[in-house]
Design an enzyme around this catalytic site. Structure first.
Site, PDB file in Angstrom:
ATOM      1  N   ASP A  17     -46.954  -6.449 -49.165  1.00  0.00           N
ATOM      2  CA  ASP A  17     -46.187  -6.313 -50.389  1.00  0.00           C
ATOM      3  C   ASP A  17     -45.797  -7.719 -50.857  1.00  0.00           C
ATOM      4  OD1 ASP A  17     -44.498  -5.103 -52.422  1.00  0.00           O
ATOM      5  OD2 ASP A  17     -42.802  -5.609 -51.134  1.00  0.00           O
ATOM      6  N   ASP A  19     -42.940  -8.728 -53.611  1.00  0.00           N
ATOM      7  CA  ASP A  19     -41.516  -8.983 -53.845  1.00  0.00           C
ATOM      8  C   ASP A  19     -40.699  -8.679 -52.597  1.00  0.00           C
ATOM      9  OD1 ASP A  19     -41.864  -9.615 -56.625  1.00  0.00           O
ATOM     10  OD2 ASP A  19     -42.111  -7.480 -57.009  1.00  0.00           O
ATOM     11  N   GLY A  64     -39.805  -1.221 -54.989  1.00  0.00           N
ATOM     12  CA  GLY A  64     -41.185  -0.978 -54.599  1.00  0.00           C
ATOM     13  C   GLY A  64     -41.949  -0.030 -55.493  1.00  0.00           C
ATOM     14  N   ARG A  67     -42.641   0.505 -62.525  1.00  0.00           N
ATOM     15  CA  ARG A  67     -41.457   0.480 -63.389  1.00  0.00           C
ATOM     16  C   ARG A  67     -41.065   1.851 -63.917  1.00  0.00           C
ATOM     17  NH1 ARG A  67     -43.765  -4.212 -65.510  1.00  0.00           N
ATOM     18  NH2 ARG A  67     -44.484  -3.122 -67.363  1.00  0.00           N
ATOM     19  N   SER A 142     -46.096  -4.478 -59.188  1.00  0.00           N
ATOM     20  CA  SER A 142     -45.814  -5.344 -60.333  1.00  0.00           C
ATOM     21  C   SER A 142     -47.063  -5.625 -61.156  1.00  0.00           C
ATOM     22  CB  SER A 142     -45.228  -6.673 -59.852  1.00  0.00           C
ATOM     23  OG  SER A 142     -45.073  -7.568 -60.933  1.00  0.00           O
ATOM     24  N   ASN A 144     -47.027  -8.101 -63.026  1.00  0.00           N
ATOM     25  CA  ASN A 144     -46.949  -9.566 -63.111  1.00  0.00           C
ATOM     26  C   ASN A 144     -47.363 -10.233 -61.805  1.00  0.00           C
ATOM     27  OD1 ASN A 144     -45.657  -9.314 -65.727  1.00  0.00           O
ATOM     28  ND2 ASN A 144     -43.816  -8.717 -64.616  1.00  0.00           N
ATOM     29  N   ASP A 200     -40.845  -4.437 -47.436  1.00  0.00           N
ATOM     30  CA  ASP A 200     -39.392  -4.519 -47.310  1.00  0.00           C
ATOM     31  C   ASP A 200     -38.698  -3.336 -47.968  1.00  0.00           C
ATOM     32  OD1 ASP A 200     -40.022  -5.363 -49.977  1.00  0.00           O
ATOM     33  OD2 ASP A 200     -38.026  -6.251 -50.118  1.00  0.00           O
TER      34      ASP A 200
END
Length: 257
Positions: A17, A19, A64, A67, A142, A144, A200
């Site tokens: 992962d 972020d 996680g 959006r 994401s 991004n 996480d």
């Protein structure tokens, strides 16, 4: 039996992962979600306004997830349903897509202002993984993801990227479903039992468990080690560099096999 990377010897592929595992962007996302939801809730609830909790609500409902799923999940916890809207909805529009776009605009603004930093221990660990001959993928909800990896200077450390853009193109459901991790394992030529998931987020733990992966590593950046174990982690560390010490124990008896 574990290797000096803190992994079973059968592992050939590592699925990370982004972020909160590779980059210090989880707090940026949490702040953007809070700003987005608080503004919406103030308009909707008035004096009864109850703010978004950037720790508890973030961990439970949005961390996680893609959006739009995060918007639906949190609003459902407050008994709120919004129209779905369209992907091109402006950020000020009170639809699922509009709120998601507002959050994304805030994230991009904060990343531009604050920059992106990779966790040094994570970089050391990924470099050690690659030096040992294991293949690597980044798996992120994401859209991004590529820009963040480039900004952090670590885009060259991964053989495969399955991110929000790829998931949308292939119609892959996001975490807690395992589909994005399974797609990454396939792209690396590994069966699920030959791959390890590093996460996480609680939703990521559930994805690791549901996918039948060979090992699931929980990275505890927020003091939620027990919750990570309950949701599927085989081992929990506070930093990936901890796994470079081969004395890291399996504390759960195998939560994701």
């Amino acid at each position: 039996m574990t290797t000096t990377l803190g992994l079973p010897g059968t592992i050939g592929a590592c699925l990370f992962d982004m972020d909160g595992v590779l980059t210090r962007t989880a707090t940026v996302h949490a702040a953007a979600w809070k700003e987005t939801f608080d503004a919406f809730l103030r308009r909707r609830e008035g004096p009864a306004f109850r703010p978004f909790d950037a720790v508890a609500d973030y961990d439970e409902y949005v961390d996680g997830m893609p959006r739009a799923d995060g918007v639906r999940s949190f609003l459902a916890s407050r008994g709120i349903t919004l129209p779905e809207g369209d992907p091109g909805d402006p950020p000020e529009k009170d639809t699922v897509q509009g709120l998601g776009n507002r959050k994304n605009a805030l994230v991009l603004q904060k990343i531009k202002e604050m920059g992106v930093e990779a966790y040094p221990g994570s970089v050391r660990y990924v470099e050690a993984v690659r030096a040992a001959g294991l293949r690597t993928a980044v798996v992120s909800s994401s859209a991004n993801c590529h820009d963040v990896l480039v900004a952090a200077g670590i885009d060259g450390l991964f053989d495969v990227r399955i991110d929000g853009i790829v998931a949308a193109e292939r119609k892959l459901p996001g975490k807690p479903h395992p589909d994005t991790f399974l797609a990454a394992a396939r792209a690396l030529g590994a069966a699920p039992e030959q791959a390890v998931v590093y996460e996480d987020a609680l939703a990521g733990m559930e994805a690791g468990r549901a996918g039948g992966f060979g090992y699931v590593v929980g990275v505890d950046r927020a003091g939620q080690a027990e919750a990570l174990r309950r949701h599927g982690a085989d081992v929990v560390v506070t930093d990936l560099a901890d796994l470079l010490d081969d004395t890291v124990p399996d504390t759960t008896g195998g939560g994701a096999a």
